[in-house]
Scaffold this motif. Structure first.
Motif, PDB file in Angstrom:
ATOM      1  N   HIS A  57      -6.758  -1.494   6.559  1.00 53.01           N
ATOM      2  CA  HIS A  57      -6.395  -1.753   5.166  1.00 53.01           C
ATOM      3  C   HIS A  57      -5.661  -3.082   4.996  1.00 53.01           C
ATOM      4  N   PHE A  58      -5.333  -3.748   6.108  1.00 48.33           N
ATOM      5  CA  PHE A  58      -4.651  -5.043   6.057  1.00 48.33           C
ATOM      6  C   PHE A  58      -5.611  -6.202   6.317  1.00 48.33           C
ATOM      7  N   LEU A 110       0.817  -1.222   0.000  1.00 46.68           N
ATOM      8  CA  LEU A 110       0.000   0.000   0.000  1.00 46.68           C
ATOM      9  C   LEU A 110       0.849   1.270   0.000  1.00 46.68           C
ATOM     10  N   MET A 111       1.909   1.269  -0.790  1.00 49.01           N
ATOM     11  CA  MET A 111       2.797   2.429  -0.863  1.00 49.01           C
ATOM     12  C   MET A 111       2.075   3.679  -1.351  1.00 49.01           C
ATOM     13  N   PRO A 134     -15.691  -1.832   2.761  1.00 50.05           N
ATOM     14  CA  PRO A 134     -14.998  -0.580   2.418  1.00 50.05           C
ATOM     15  C   PRO A 134     -13.686  -0.415   3.181  1.00 50.05           C
ATOM     16  N   TYR A 135     -12.662  -0.004   2.471  1.00 47.35           N
ATOM     17  CA  TYR A 135     -11.340   0.314   3.012  1.00 47.35           C
ATOM     18  C   TYR A 135     -10.551  -0.907   3.478  1.00 47.35           C
ATOM     19  N   ASP A 136     -11.014  -2.116   3.200  1.00 48.98           N
ATOM     20  CA  ASP A 136     -10.233  -3.283   3.594  1.00 48.98           C
ATOM     21  C   ASP A 136      -9.141  -3.555   2.564  1.00 48.98           C
ATOM     22  N   ALA A 137      -8.390  -4.647   2.758  1.00 45.59           N
ATOM     23  CA  ALA A 137      -7.237  -4.931   1.901  1.00 45.59           C
ATOM     24  C   ALA A 137      -7.636  -5.078   0.436  1.00 45.59           C
ATOM     25  N   PHE A 138      -8.749  -5.752   0.185  1.00 44.45           N
ATOM     26  CA  PHE A 138      -9.185  -5.946  -1.200  1.00 44.45           C
ATOM     27  C   PHE A 138      -9.419  -4.606  -1.890  1.00 44.45           C
TER      28      PHE A 138
END
Length: 238
Positions: free
Chosen positions: A204-205, A158-159, A213-217
């Motif tokens: 986000h991980f 997630l850079m 919403p806002y998860d890793a996928f």
């Protein structure tokens, strides 16, 4: 026209998934795939198979059972925690284990013990290139990641989304400099800020069976959207 969507960009708006990454090959089609398309691989990615300006890595798994925010009364019992196989520098591990301010795992722990150790430690050490699977869990439990490396890390997950300097510390791995490492960690005056931001970022991980919403996928999809058409090389003429 055969393969119209590929031909219009030579793969610059395509992606592929390869756990260990692809090598550059002599086949023209494979070369276009590697040079133009976005590669999604594991973290850390093999250096020679990762192109930083276009490729991305998958966030390590972070379980959903951890809190979303650190407890207001959180008091760490230990300065640092070293998960089994997270640091391969044996001299450093030995030196850190000589004191009482670090928990050093000599073998894998059960999930409950592992999570308790995360929650009771200020910092979690990860050597770049070793087992970094606990990175997302560390963030989620408010254990600030300390990344040990002697070279720039260009493949952090997630850079395009996270400001890693605000949630982690990067320290040179100088062959067992435990005293210097403890000094750096002890003097860090931004730990509460890093911990708060890290816990927020941990959402986000999280990989959910049904994406939320806002998860890793969703963050991986967002990165793919940002990096589409990053660069397009001309087709090679045989």
């Amino acid at each position: 026209m055969k393969f119209p969507y590929w031909n219009r960009t030579l793969g610059a708006d395509h992606f592929y998934v390869s756990g260990d990454g692809l090598d550059f090959g002599s086949d023209r089609n494979l070369l276009e795939l590697k040079k133009n398309s976005i590669q999604i691989s594991r973290f850390p990615a093999p250096g020679s198979k990762f192109v930083p300006h276009k490729d991305i890595t998958l966030p390590p798994f972070a379980g959903a059972q951890a809190p979303h925010s650190p407890a207001a009364t959180r008091t760490a019992r230990y300065l640092g925690f070293v998960k089994h196989d997270a640091v391969q520098e044996s001299t450093l591990v030995k030196d850190l284990g000589n004191g009482s301010d670090f928990i050093i795992e000599s073998e894998p722990s059960d999930e409950r013990t592992f999570l308790n150790r995360l929650a009771s430690s200020e910092f979690c050490l990860f050597e770049y290139g070793a087992d970094m699977s606990g990175l997302g869990e560390a963030l989620r439990f408010g254990c600030i990641p300390v990344l040990l490396t002697n070279r720039p890390i260009l493949d952090l997950p997630l850079m395009d989304v996270l400001r890693w300097r605000e949630i982690a510390i990067v320290v040179g791995s100088n062959g067992g400099a435990a005293k210097e490492l403890k000094s750096v960690l002890g003097k860090d005056g931004t730990r509460e800020r890093k911990r708060e931001f890290g816990v927020r970022a941990s959402q986000h991980f999280t990989w959910n069976q049904a994406p939320k919403p806002y998860d890793a996928f969703h963050m991986v999809m967002y990165q793919l959207w940002l990096r589409r058409h990053t660069i397009r090389y001309a087709r090679m003429v045989a």
